[in-house]
Design a protein around this motif. Structure first.
Motif, PDB file in Angstrom:
ATOM      1  N   GLU A 146       0.837  -1.208   0.000  1.00 12.57           N
ATOM      2  CA  GLU A 146       0.000   0.000   0.000  1.00 12.57           C
ATOM      3  C   GLU A 146       0.867   1.252   0.000  1.00 12.57           C
ATOM      4  O   GLU A 146       0.454   2.307  -0.510  1.00 12.57           O
ATOM      5  CB  GLU A 146      -0.906   0.012   1.224  1.00 12.57           C
ATOM      6  CG  GLU A 146      -2.048  -0.981   1.187  1.00 12.57           C
ATOM      7  CD  GLU A 146      -2.897  -0.907   2.439  1.00 12.57           C
ATOM      8  OE1 GLU A 146      -2.925   0.178   3.062  1.00 12.57           O
ATOM      9  OE2 GLU A 146      -3.515  -1.917   2.807  1.00 12.57           O
ATOM     10  N   LEU A 147       2.049   1.136   0.583  1.00  8.04           N
ATOM     11  CA  LEU A 147       2.979   2.268   0.659  1.00  8.04           C
ATOM     12  C   LEU A 147       3.960   2.275  -0.505  1.00  8.04           C
ATOM     13  O   LEU A 147       4.984   2.973  -0.471  1.00  8.04           O
ATOM     14  CB  LEU A 147       3.747   2.202   1.982  1.00  8.04           C
ATOM     15  CG  LEU A 147       2.900   2.276   3.248  1.00  8.04           C
ATOM     16  CD1 LEU A 147       3.757   2.043   4.484  1.00  8.04           C
ATOM     17  CD2 LEU A 147       2.171   3.614   3.334  1.00  8.04           C
ATOM     18  N   SER A 148       3.670   1.473  -1.528  1.00  7.43           N
ATOM     19  CA  SER A 148       4.498   1.386  -2.743  1.00  7.43           C
ATOM     20  C   SER A 148       5.879   0.822  -2.456  1.00  7.43           C
ATOM     21  O   SER A 148       6.869   1.206  -3.078  1.00  7.43           O
ATOM     22  CB  SER A 148       4.627   2.767  -3.406  1.00  7.43           C
ATOM     23  OG  SER A 148       3.358   3.275  -3.750  1.00  7.43           O
ATOM     24  N   LEU A 149       5.937  -0.114  -1.517  1.00  8.40           N
ATOM     25  CA  LEU A 149       7.204  -0.752  -1.158  1.00  8.40           C
ATOM     26  C   LEU A 149       7.078  -2.265  -1.295  1.00  8.40           C
ATOM     27  O   LEU A 149       6.212  -2.886  -0.656  1.00  8.40           O
ATOM     28  CB  LEU A 149       7.601  -0.390   0.276  1.00  8.40           C
ATOM     29  CG  LEU A 149       7.947   1.074   0.529  1.00  8.40           C
ATOM     30  CD1 LEU A 149       8.122   1.330   2.017  1.00  8.40           C
ATOM     31  CD2 LEU A 149       9.204   1.479  -0.241  1.00  8.40           C
ATOM     32  N   HIS A 276      16.358  -3.449  -7.024  1.00  3.31           N
ATOM     33  CA  HIS A 276      15.206  -2.630  -6.636  1.00  3.31           C
ATOM     34  C   HIS A 276      15.651  -1.564  -5.638  1.00  3.31           C
ATOM     35  O   HIS A 276      15.767  -1.818  -4.439  1.00  3.31           O
ATOM     36  CB  HIS A 276      14.097  -3.499  -6.041  1.00  3.31           C
ATOM     37  CG  HIS A 276      13.330  -4.252  -7.066  1.00  3.31           C
ATOM     38  ND1 HIS A 276      13.860  -5.338  -7.725  1.00  3.31           N
ATOM     39  CD2 HIS A 276      12.074  -4.067  -7.571  1.00  3.31           C
ATOM     40  CE1 HIS A 276      12.964  -5.805  -8.584  1.00  3.31           C
ATOM     41  NE2 HIS A 276      11.887  -5.061  -8.503  1.00  3.31           N
ATOM     42  N   LYS A 277      15.898  -0.373  -6.143  1.00  2.32           N
ATOM     43  CA  LYS A 277      16.300   0.753  -5.298  1.00  2.32           C
ATOM     44  C   LYS A 277      15.067   1.640  -5.137  1.00  2.32           C
ATOM     45  O   LYS A 277      14.857   2.602  -5.871  1.00  2.32           O
ATOM     46  CB  LYS A 277      17.479   1.486  -5.922  1.00  2.32           C
ATOM     47  CG  LYS A 277      18.670   0.548  -6.145  1.00  2.32           C
ATOM     48  CD  LYS A 277      19.887   1.278  -6.664  1.00  2.32           C
ATOM     49  CE  LYS A 277      21.007   0.295  -6.975  1.00  2.32           C
ATOM     50  NZ  LYS A 277      21.413  -0.490  -5.816  1.00  2.32           N
ATOM     51  N   GLN A 278      14.248   1.280  -4.147  1.00 12.31           N
ATOM     52  CA  GLN A 278      12.916   1.862  -4.026  1.00 12.31           C
ATOM     53  C   GLN A 278      12.930   3.217  -3.326  1.00 12.31           C
ATOM     54  O   GLN A 278      13.735   3.482  -2.435  1.00 12.31           O
ATOM     55  CB  GLN A 278      12.010   0.889  -3.257  1.00 12.31           C
ATOM     56  CG  GLN A 278      11.873  -0.457  -3.950  1.00 12.31           C
ATOM     57  CD  GLN A 278      11.008  -1.421  -3.165  1.00 12.31           C
ATOM     58  OE1 GLN A 278       9.870  -1.653  -3.508  1.00 12.31           O
ATOM     59  NE2 GLN A 278      11.568  -1.993  -2.095  1.00 12.31           N
ATOM     60  N   SER A 279      11.980   4.032  -3.733  1.00 14.67           N
ATOM     61  CA  SER A 279      11.821   5.353  -3.136  1.00 14.67           C
ATOM     62  C   SER A 279      10.934   5.277  -1.903  1.00 14.67           C
ATOM     63  O   SER A 279       9.978   4.494  -1.845  1.00 14.67           O
ATOM     64  CB  SER A 279      11.196   6.300  -4.155  1.00 14.67           C
ATOM     65  OG  SER A 279      10.847   7.532  -3.546  1.00 14.67           O
ATOM     66  N   LEU A 280      11.224   6.126  -0.934  1.00 10.31           N
ATOM     67  CA  LEU A 280      10.397   6.243   0.267  1.00 10.31           C
ATOM     68  C   LEU A 280       9.412   7.399   0.186  1.00 10.31           C
ATOM     69  O   LEU A 280       8.653   7.632   1.132  1.00 10.31           O
ATOM     70  CB  LEU A 280      11.287   6.432   1.500  1.00 10.31           C
ATOM     71  CG  LEU A 280      12.113   5.238   1.967  1.00 10.31           C
ATOM     72  CD1 LEU A 280      12.931   5.615   3.190  1.00 10.31           C
ATOM     73  CD2 LEU A 280      11.217   4.050   2.288  1.00 10.31           C
ATOM     74  N   ALA A 281       9.420   8.102  -0.923  1.00 16.79           N
ATOM     75  CA  ALA A 281       8.615   9.325  -1.016  1.00 16.79           C
ATOM     76  C   ALA A 281       7.138   9.057  -0.757  1.00 16.79           C
ATOM     77  O   ALA A 281       6.495   9.751   0.033  1.00 16.79           O
ATOM     78  CB  ALA A 281       8.815   9.976  -2.378  1.00 16.79           C
ATOM     79  N   ALA A 282       6.582   8.056  -1.413  1.00 19.29           N
ATOM     80  CA  ALA A 282       5.153   7.763  -1.249  1.00 19.29           C
ATOM     81  C   ALA A 282       4.830   7.327   0.169  1.00 19.29           C
ATOM     82  O   ALA A 282       3.815   7.735   0.742  1.00 19.29           O
ATOM     83  CB  ALA A 282       4.722   6.698  -2.252  1.00 19.29           C
ATOM     84  N   ALA A 283       5.697   6.490   0.756  1.00 14.50           N
ATOM     85  CA  ALA A 283       5.465   6.020   2.112  1.00 14.50           C
ATOM     86  C   ALA A 283       5.541   7.151   3.118  1.00 14.50           C
ATOM     87  O   ALA A 283       4.712   7.243   4.042  1.00 14.50           O
ATOM     88  CB  ALA A 283       6.483   4.928   2.450  1.00 14.50           C
ATOM     89  N   LEU A 284       6.498   8.030   2.948  1.00 13.18           N
ATOM     90  CA  LEU A 284       6.631   9.165   3.870  1.00 13.18           C
ATOM     91  C   LEU A 284       5.421  10.075   3.790  1.00 13.18           C
ATOM     92  O   LEU A 284       4.920  10.576   4.813  1.00 13.18           O
ATOM     93  CB  LEU A 284       7.914   9.939   3.542  1.00 13.18           C
ATOM     94  CG  LEU A 284       9.223   9.243   3.894  1.00 13.18           C
ATOM     95  CD1 LEU A 284      10.399   9.958   3.255  1.00 13.18           C
ATOM     96  CD2 LEU A 284       9.409   9.180   5.417  1.00 13.18           C
TER      97      LEU A 284
END
Length: 288
Positions: A146-149, A276-284
């Protein structure tokens, strides 16, 4: 380094010897070393074997051995030089010094302040069945999605499961730690009968503590393919999510059967993790 006392039993339950441990790590070195290279490590040493006193070693001190690499102390100001294990020689030396477990940082040595992994450890309390742990892993995975992770999974070799979330190394360790705490608190709020965000045995009787503290500065998590210094010598084994229903427990694989499993495995569950170098932007943003 010559292995001494190879015949000494290090685990009474299985009868495994120091020589057996050395052979295991020699065989899995091609899989284990990529998990350790480029990261500071902590070595869990058990001079008297499983069930006796153990201690973590994060600095060489007076017990350095061939192949063990000491990092520049300037990388972590105010602390002694950290260690890296990058070669078979260093692995052999660690086993000679009675190392049973290898733990690594969630950040790379060249960028210690910016983790490239977030780790959540499902730590069951008294009375929690394995099926409940498997179900909890699914709950954590679903929230992360749900947090795009996206998350990857491994057995802990001890009591629970670890979820690993690979990251782009852009966010500070404080940001990653705070985010992991917020994720776990939301899980505990949504599933209070199953999950808890506060550590301590009394807090998780009949429930599972989702340990987010492994994301703090200097914290480590057991490396994939490492043995665990517990009776039976379980293995922290990477698995695919589709495998989880067939796994019987956190120590489903041990020193006795891990190599057979690895030899028979047609695909590597973590083959694409590093890509997979995922962003935290959406989760934050979602948890702000």
């Amino acid at each position: 380094m010559k292995l001494t006392h190879a015949e000494r039993v290090v685990d009474a339950r299985s009868g495994a010897t120091k020589g057996d441990v050395a052979r295991y790590y020699e065989d899995v070195a091609p899989l284990l070393l990529p998990q350790l290279r480029g990261r500071p490590v902590a070595l869990l040493r058990a001079p008297e074997g499983v069930g006796e006193s153990t201690f973590f070693q994060k600095h060489a001190g007076k017990t350095a051995w061939p192949g063990l690499r000491e990092l520049d102390p300037a990388l972590w100001p105010g602390h002694e030089a950290l260690l890296e294990v990058t070669t078979r020689q260093a692995l052999r030396g660690a086993v000679q010094m009675n190392t049973l477990e290898f733990h690594s940082w969630n950040a790379r040595s060249a960028n210690l302040g910016k983790p490239d992994r977030l780790v959540l450890d499902l730590d069951p309390g008294e009375g929690v069945a394995w099926q409940a742990i498997r179900e909890a892993a699914g709950l954590v995975r679903d929230l992360l999605l749900e947090l795009s992770l996206r998350s990857w999974l491994k057995t802990s070799g001890g009591a629970g499961l670890h979820l690993i979330v690979p990251l782009a190394a852009r966010w500070s360790v404080d940001t990653v730690r705070s985010l992991s705490a917020a994720i776990v608190q939301r899980l505990a709020d949504e599933h209070p009968q199953r999950l808890v965000a506060k550590s301590g045995a009394a807090n998780r009787v009949g429930r599972i503590y989702v340990d987010w503290l492994r994301n703090g500065e200097g914290a480590t998590a057991v490396a994939a393919y490492s043995l665990r210094a517990r009776p039976g010598l379980g293995v922290a084994m990477p698995i695919g999510w589709e495998e989880l229903p067939s796994v019987s427990g956190a120590a489903h694989w041990t020193l006795a059967n891990a190599r057979e499993h690895l030899a028979a495995r047609s695909t590597a569950p973590w083959a694409d993790l590093a890509a997979h170098k995922q962003s935290l932007a959406a989760a934050l943003q979602a948890l702000a």
